[in-house]
Design an enzyme around this catalytic site. Structure first.
Site, PDB file in Angstrom:
ATOM      1  N   LYS A   1       3.327  16.451  57.010  1.00  0.00           N
ATOM      2  CA  LYS A   1       4.010  17.434  56.159  1.00  0.00           C
ATOM      3  C   LYS A   1       3.359  17.493  54.782  1.00  0.00           C
ATOM      4  CE  LYS A   1       8.919  18.470  56.824  1.00  0.00           C
ATOM      5  NZ  LYS A   1      10.277  17.997  56.544  1.00  0.00           N
ATOM      6  N   ILE A   2       2.962  18.692  54.386  1.00  0.00           N
ATOM      7  CA  ILE A   2       2.361  18.919  53.072  1.00  0.00           C
ATOM      8  C   ILE A   2       3.128  20.050  52.396  1.00  0.00           C
ATOM      9  CG2 ILE A   2       0.274  19.666  51.842  1.00  0.00           C
ATOM     10  CD1 ILE A   2      -1.377  18.454  54.107  1.00  0.00           C
TER      11      ILE A   2
END
Length: 370
Positions: A142-143
């Site tokens: 997750k970014i």
């Protein structure tokens, strides 16, 4: 008899649970949700892990914390070890789903440190570290979709890392996210990476949009303003789907898809209803479309299973109506660009706060064992 969650799945929506804990895995609860609630993935974030690890009724982390304390681990190292173990174990539970769905679903997300939200190089480094540490092909890193996050998304995709882009609130930022994904695919292709192995979702937040917009509409207080309450979140998400359709039908995407690449699916996040006056399945049943993900808190999942009414596609064909909502918001004086910027800033800040709360709790736990 078909359940509402089965109907939702049949309509093309992948149901992911917005929660994870070690007890959920070891008790068999996660496997049961796969079997009985059509759950095909899981998302996590710092708040979810903070709630799990610091839950006084959950002793499943005690042994590992004691071992980590004995080894002299820092709080950051301890959290890294505990969370990557949970995600790895969950990914193994989902491995059959990953196989059955042609490697599309069966996904679990783990987030880079929120402290890196405005640090491109730090995000890239940690994405690679998480990918190597978990070492499972069905992982999503997750970014956040901050300005600093966009080049990190491109770099991670270019390295063959599957990415869940989180904290998207505006259509303008969503367009930049898709561009970052396509740029990463182009770089991966140039490097000789098999594009079919790379998956990505773009997490578009829904209920928080209504919370912030409705607060402003209530303050304006006119009949015209109040008539627009609880409409912005759905309109925003529906127009995001239109953008998804248009962009992935374009020439640039078509060339990559022909080379084996996957579309970056829209994911509806923040789907728990915040306003008790609204139907508790609103952000599920009103956002049904092919090839989307809906990640739900367990309360929303159970409400959908119990009484959700799935009537098929509730997104395509709504675009003009959705644009009319935004015209109305502008007419009554709501600055939607400001709404989405406030939400992004608050979203990053909330995750940073949860992260530091978790660090503090783990630090206390480690010190108690030493």
């Amino acid at each position: 008899m078909t359940t509402p969650t089965a109907a939702l799945s049949a309509a093309g929506v992948s149901i992911w649970l917005d929660d994870l804990s070690r007890t959920r895995i070891t008790s068999g609860n996660l496997a049961d949700l796969i079997a009985s609630r059509n759950v095909v993935g899981v998302t996590t974030n710092p708040t979810i892990f903070a709630n799990a690890i610091t839950n006084p009724d959950d002793t499943s982390y005690d042994g590992q914390v004691a071992q980590l304390a004995e080894s002299g681990a820092t709080p950051e190292e301890a959290i890294f070890e505990a969370t990557t173990q949970d995600v790895r174990d969950a990914l193994d539970v989902f491995r059959p789903v990953w196989e059955e769905t042609g490697h599309v679903d069966g996904r679990v997300s783990i987030e880079v440190s929120p402290d890196l939200a405005h640090d491109t190089e730090g995000t890239i480094a940690q994405a690679k570290e998480l990918w190597a540490k978990v070492d499972r092909p069905n992982l999503l890193v997750k970014i956040p979709a901050t300005k600093a996050g966009l080049p990190a998304i491109t770099a991670a995709i270019a390295a063959g890392i599957s990415v869940n882009v989180t904290l998207i609130f505006s259509l303008e930022r969503y367009a930049e996210v898709i561009d970052a994904y396509l740029a990463g695919l182009e770089q991966a292709q140039a490097a000789g990476i098999d594009l079919s192995t790379i998956q990505s979702v773009a997490s578009f937040f829904v209920s928080r949009v209504d919370t912030e917009t409705d607060k402003r509409l209530t303050a304006i207080g006119t009949d015209e303003a109040l008539a627009l309450k609880s409409k912005a979140g759905l309109a925003n998400a529906r127009l995001a789907y239109e953008l998804y359709e248009q962009t992935f039908a374009g020439d640039r995407a078509a060339a990559l898809l022909a080379a084996g690449a996957n579309r970056q699916r829209p994911l509806w996040a923040s789907t728990g209803v915040k306003d008790p006056a609204l139907p508790d399945t609103l952000y599920v049943t009103e956002l049904v479309a092919a090839d989307v993900v809906n990640t739900m808190p367990e309360k929303t999942l159970e409400a959908t299973y119990d009484h959700g009414v799935v009537t098929g596609d509730t997104v395509t064909g709504t675009y003009d109506e959705s644009r009319a909502v935004f015209a109305g918001l502008a007419a009554v004086g709501v600055d939607f660009a400001d709404v989405t910027q406030v939400l992004e800033d608050e979203g990053v800040a909330k995750f940073i706060d949860s992260w530091h709360e978790l660090l503090g709790q783990v630090r206390e736990g480690l010190e108690a064992q030493r």
